[in-house]
Design a protein around this motif. Structure first.
Motif, short mmCIF file in Angstrom:
data_model
loop_
_atom_site.label_atom_id
_atom_site.label_comp_id
_atom_site.label_asym_id
_atom_site.label_seq_id
_atom_site.Cartn_x
_atom_site.Cartn_y
_atom_site.Cartn_z
N LEU A 91 1.04 -1.23 -0.12
CA LEU A 91 -0.49 -0.20 0.38
C LEU A 91 0.73 1.25 -0.01
CD1 LEU A 91 -2.75 -1.16 2.57
CD2 LEU A 91 -2.86 -1.02 0.06
N SER A 92 0.10 3.10 -0.73
CA SER A 92 1.29 3.53 -0.57
C SER A 92 0.41 4.70 0.01
CB SER A 92 1.06 4.42 -1.41
OG SER A 92 1.53 3.38 -3.06
N THR A 93 1.45 5.55 0.27
CA THR A 93 0.78 6.78 0.91
C THR A 93 0.37 8.11 -0.25
OG1 THR A 93 0.79 6.14 3.43
CG2 THR A 93 0.83 8.85 3.14
N VAL A 94 0.05 8.71 -0.60
CA VAL A 94 -0.31 10.09 -1.04
C VAL A 94 -0.84 10.96 -0.55
CG1 VAL A 94 -0.51 11.18 -3.54
CG2 VAL A 94 0.36 8.65 -3.62
N GLY A 95 0.14 12.34 -0.46
CA GLY A 95 -0.45 13.30 0.50
C GLY A 95 -1.38 13.16 1.41
N ASN A 96 -2.30 12.61 1.37
CA ASN A 96 -3.08 12.80 2.73
C ASN A 96 -3.76 11.48 2.49
OD1 ASN A 96 -2.32 15.03 4.63
ND2 ASN A 96 -4.50 16.54 3.61
N SER A 97 -3.70 10.29 1.28
CA SER A 97 -4.75 9.41 1.43
C SER A 97 -3.17 8.34 1.63
CB SER A 97 -4.50 9.63 -0.01
OG SER A 97 -6.16 10.27 -0.51
N THR A 98 -4.14 7.75 2.85
CA THR A 98 -3.15 6.94 3.22
C THR A 98 -3.77 5.28 2.97
OG1 THR A 98 -4.25 6.84 5.13
CG2 THR A 98 -2.67 7.84 5.37
N ASN A 99 -2.89 4.59 3.07
CA ASN A 99 -3.72 2.86 2.97
C ASN A 99 -3.78 3.18 1.53
OD1 ASN A 99 -1.95 2.27 5.25
ND2 ASN A 99 -4.33 2.98 6.69
N ILE A 100 -3.10 3.61 0.43
CA ILE A 100 -4.09 3.32 -1.29
C ILE A 100 -2.99 2.44 -1.73
CG2 ILE A 100 -5.60 5.69 -0.85
CD1 ILE A 100 -2.87 6.72 -2.52
N LYS A 101 -3.65 1.58 -2.76
CA LYS A 101 -3.14 0.51 -4.28
C LYS A 101 -3.30 1.27 -5.46
CE LYS A 101 -3.24 -4.09 -5.20
NZ LYS A 101 -2.48 -3.58 -6.34
N TRP A 102 -2.81 0.91 -5.50
CA TRP A 102 -2.38 1.80 -7.61
C TRP A 102 -2.73 0.51 -7.99
CZ3 TRP A 102 -2.53 5.98 -10.13
CH2 TRP A 102 -2.84 5.55 -11.99
N HIS A 103 -4.25 0.39 -8.59
CA HIS A 103 -5.14 -0.91 -9.70
C HIS A 103 -4.31 -0.32 -11.29
CE1 HIS A 103 -7.26 -2.42 -5.84
NE2 HIS A 103 -6.70 -1.51 -5.74
N GLU A 104 -4.12 -1.52 -11.67
CA GLU A 104 -3.49 -1.67 -13.01
C GLU A 104 -5.25 -2.52 -13.51
OE1 GLU A 104 -0.91 -0.36 -14.85
OE2 GLU A 104 0.35 -0.47 -13.14
N SER A 105 -4.98 -1.82 -14.77
CA SER A 105 -6.48 -2.84 -16.03
C SER A 105 -5.73 -2.97 -16.82
CB SER A 105 -7.01 -1.11 -16.37
OG SER A 105 -7.63 -2.03 -17.56
N PRO A 106 -6.48 -3.91 -16.84
CA PRO A 106 -6.27 -4.93 -17.78
C PRO A 106 -6.02 -4.34 -19.18
CG PRO A 106 -8.81 -5.53 -17.35
CD PRO A 106 -7.71 -4.96 -16.78
N VAL A 107 -6.74 -3.49 -19.52
CA VAL A 107 -7.50 -3.16 -21.03
C VAL A 107 -5.86 -1.49 -21.07
CG1 VAL A 107 -8.61 -1.47 -22.79
CG2 VAL A 107 -9.42 -3.68 -21.74
N GLU A 108 -4.95 -0.86 -21.30
CA GLU A 108 -4.39 -0.42 -21.62
C GLU A 108 -4.39 0.88 -22.53
OE1 GLU A 108 -0.26 -2.37 -21.77
OE2 GLU A 108 -0.73 -3.61 -19.80
N LYS A 109 -3.52 1.85 -22.37
CA LYS A 109 -3.96 3.35 -23.16
C LYS A 109 -3.36 2.37 -24.33
CE LYS A 109 -1.64 7.73 -23.62
NZ LYS A 109 -0.67 8.43 -22.92
#
Ligand SMILES: Nc1ncnc2c1ncn2[C@@H]1O[C@H](COP(=O)(O)OS(=O)(=O)O)[C@@H](OP(=O)(O)O)[C@H]1O
Ligand SMILES: Nc1ncnc2c1ncn2[C@@H]1O[C@H](COP(=O)(O)OP(=O)(O)O)[C@@H](O)[C@H]1O
Length: 277
Positions: free
Chosen positions: A72-90
């Motif tokens: 999990l990550s902390t970005v700014g004031n957002s704690t315990n968050i997780k980046w989700h990849e999508s199977p359909v990409e850019k």
């Protein structure tokens, strides 16, 4: 070009959770290609994408396997968050649209023609079958940014939010036209750094204060001169012109009609390869 229909016609999961649709893939000429293993995250099952960006072959939906996921990550004031990849990409979305997602950032004084250019450019690109979306300062302040004033820190937050939204549009494969005064260089440069090299195209409406004030379509300069609007850009608030923008419009000797200006931007995008996948 892969049509929206074929995309929406993506198959449903079989009882085993394995997704296959040989029919829709076989009708899609782009689907013929070597398949590569997708970057696999901890906890995800194998997904495969074609190297040419065609519709991915899914074996499971990432993050829904019930297995343990990565850190999990902390970005700014957002704690315990997780980046989700999508199977359909850019790259898949860009193939679908036959274009490359990017941000055209139009900056300039009030009355310099930002919105007019944005509309003309949108129309030109639409005629070419390209998908655009305009984020206009005036419009975004009717909703998302209605809580922001025109003091420097609120303008900075306005630009930051629009920069982040524009980045999402570009990631969606869309040509996003952001048209805002964006008076501070630092704020514009911060938006530039959100995007991959080349994907942020800064367009400066290089039109003098005298011309803008003479146009004054909303009567705002008149109100500002009369002291009825405080902190109006160009009158009693700063505007910092770009030092290294990709395109500068409005000077004598260049086409200065909205259509000619839009054509200049389209030519730039064509030259840089943004109008094909
Ligand atoms: N104080 C002050 N200074 C400048 N502009 C003002 C101000 N107050 C209201 N308006 C109106 O707001 C529009 C600009 O909004 P933006 O979001 O583009 O501004 S900024 O980028 O946050 O500086 C701007 O629209 P445009 O004329 O299209 O630029 C004005 O209609
Ligand atoms: N290229 C141009 N040449 C002459 N007039 C223009 C041009 N672009 C816009 N205008 C006029 O200038 C005024 C301001 O244009 P607008 O697009 O609303 O500017 P902004 O969005 O920067 O405030 C409008 O009356 C518009 O018709």
């Amino acid at each position: 070009m892969i049509g929206a229909k074929s995309f929406l016609g993506l198959p449903t999961a079989s009882p085993k959770g394995i997704i296959s649709d040989s029919n829709s893939l076989s009708t899609n000429s782009r689907s013929v290609g070597v398949f590569r293993a997708c970057v696999s995250m901890e906890g995800s099952q194998t997904m495969r994408h074609s190297t040419n960006g065609s519709i991915p072959e899914l074996k499971s939906v990432n993050g829904h396997t019930g297995q343990k996921q990565g850190p999990l990550s902390t970005v700014g004031n957002s704690t315990n968050i997780k980046w989700h990849e999508s199977p359909v990409e850019k790259v898949d979305r860009q193939r679908l649209l036959d274009q490359k997602g990017c941000v055209i950032w139009v900056t300039g004084l009030s009355g310099s023609g930002k919105s007019t250019l944005a509309c003309a450019l949108n129309q030109k690109l639409y005629q070419k079958g390209k998908l655009c979306y305009i984020l206009d300062g005036d419009n975004v302040r009717h909703g998302l940014n209605r809580d922001l004033s025109f003091k420097a820190e609120d303008r900075a937050e306005n630009i930051r939010r629009v920069g982040e939204v524009a980045k999402l549009f570009a990631d969606a494969g869309i040509i996003c036209i952001a048209s805002l005064i964006s008076p501070y260089r630092r704020d514009r440069d911060a938006c530039r750094t959100l995007l991959p090299e080349g994907d942020f195209v800064e367009v400066f409406m290089n039109v003098s204060l005298e011309v803008c004030e003479a146009r004054d379509p909303k009567g705002l300069y008149k109100l500002a001169r009369a002291g009825k609007i405080k902190g109006f850009t160009g009158i009693d608030d700063p505007y910092e012109p770009p030092l290294n923008c990709e395109i500068s419009l409005g000077q004598e000797g260049t086409g200065t009609s909205p259509i000619e200006m839009a054509e200049t931007v389209v030519a730039y995008l064509e030259h840089k390869g943004y109008l094909k996948a």
